[in-house]
Design an enzyme around this catalytic site. Structure first.
Site, PDB file in Angstrom:
ATOM      1  N   GLY A  72      -4.834  -0.167  -4.353  1.00 38.03           N
ATOM      2  CA  GLY A  72      -4.045  -1.194  -3.113  1.00 38.03           C
ATOM      3  C   GLY A  72      -3.779  -0.290  -1.638  1.00 38.03           C
ATOM      4  O   GLY A  72      -4.663  -0.485  -0.564  1.00 38.03           O
ATOM      5  N   CYS A  73      -2.956   0.555  -2.126  1.00 32.69           N
ATOM      6  CA  CYS A  73      -1.929   1.400  -1.474  1.00 32.69           C
ATOM      7  C   CYS A  73      -3.447   2.823  -0.936  1.00 32.69           C
ATOM      8  O   CYS A  73      -3.363   3.417   0.338  1.00 32.69           O
ATOM      9  CB  CYS A  73      -0.790   1.858  -2.468  1.00 32.69           C
ATOM     10  SG  CYS A  73       0.326   0.405  -2.188  1.00 32.69           S
ATOM     11  N   THR A  74      -4.670   2.768  -2.108  1.00 29.15           N
ATOM     12  CA  THR A  74      -5.023   4.579  -2.002  1.00 29.15           C
ATOM     13  C   THR A  74      -5.947   3.624  -1.126  1.00 29.15           C
ATOM     14  O   THR A  74      -6.704   4.522  -0.346  1.00 29.15           O
ATOM     15  CB  THR A  74      -5.195   4.592  -3.582  1.00 29.15           C
ATOM     16  OG1 THR A  74      -5.155   4.709  -4.644  1.00 29.15           O
ATOM     17  CG2 THR A  74      -6.909   5.138  -3.710  1.00 29.15           C
TER      18      THR A  74
ATOM     19  N   ALA B 278      -4.694   3.762   2.744  1.00 34.13           N
ATOM     20  CA  ALA B 278      -4.155   4.722   2.561  1.00 34.13           C
ATOM     21  C   ALA B 278      -6.260   6.278   3.072  1.00 34.13           C
ATOM     22  O   ALA B 278      -6.067   6.600   4.110  1.00 34.13           O
ATOM     23  CB  ALA B 278      -3.761   5.917   1.873  1.00 34.13           C
TER      24      ALA B 278
ATOM     25  N   LYS C 257       3.523   1.237  -3.204  1.00 31.59           N
ATOM     26  CA  LYS C 257       3.447   2.767  -4.375  1.00 31.59           C
ATOM     27  C   LYS C 257       2.188   3.583  -4.429  1.00 31.59           C
ATOM     28  O   LYS C 257       1.120   2.659  -4.292  1.00 31.59           O
ATOM     29  CB  LYS C 257       2.951   1.547  -6.202  1.00 31.59           C
ATOM     30  CG  LYS C 257       3.688   3.508  -7.013  1.00 31.59           C
ATOM     31  CD  LYS C 257       4.548   1.813  -7.793  1.00 31.59           C
ATOM     32  CE  LYS C 257       4.694   3.492  -8.926  1.00 31.59           C
ATOM     33  NZ  LYS C 257       5.370   4.143  -8.721  1.00 31.59           N
TER      34      LYS C 257
END
Length: 156
Positions: free
Chosen positions: A46-48, A51, A41
């Protein structure tokens, strides 16, 4: 349930809408190495981390001729917002029907607080210029991801 994708297998074809009004496709990447990384998401911790790590490694990955594409089940508006907020230059693709995630075996049953649900497994696939899967990372640790990819990309 599809057969699990393995290293050395032909990478599944794809064509998706991506951030910045782009379209990403396996056809456009023919003959070039690329990384497809699946994340659950946009704009979650975590995704930030993942990325931003990839964004930092882009210059080195670019020198190796590697294209990076992030893929999530999010719709394009939240993806665009995420890309703008963190200055992510690489394309973030939208896979709302998780067709690509299914092809790569990353749309999986997960559980949180005892509840079972379907969701995106944080996984990455390094595809060689020959269109075959060179390396697979399952259940990626966001902070270590970029360094692992860089190491593997040097070996391509």
């Amino acid at each position: 349930m599809m057969a699990e994708l393995v290293e050395g297998a032909k990478a599944p074809a794809f064509k998706l809408a991506a951030s910045g009004g782009r379209e990403v496709s396996s056809a456009a990447l023919k003959g070039k190495p690329y990384l497809l990384y699946f994340y659950p998401k946009a704009d979650t911790p975590g995704c930030t981390t993942q990325a931003c790590g990839v964004q930092e490694a882009l210059p080195q990955l670019g020198k190796l001729g590697l294209t990076v594409i992030g893929v999530s089940p999010d719709a394009l508006p939240p993806i665009e917002k995420f890309a703008k907020k963190y200055g992510l230059d690489f394309p973030l693709a939208s896979d709302p029907e998780h067709k690509l995630a299914d092809a790569y075996g990353t749309w999986v049953e997960k559980s949180m607080y005892g509840r079972q649900y379907m969701g995106m497994e944080r996984s990455s696939f390094l595809i060689g210029a020959d269109g075959k899967v060179a390396k697979i990372w399952r259940k990626v640790k966001p902070a270590e991801h970029a360094a692992q990819v860089l190491e593997a990309a040097k070996a391509l």
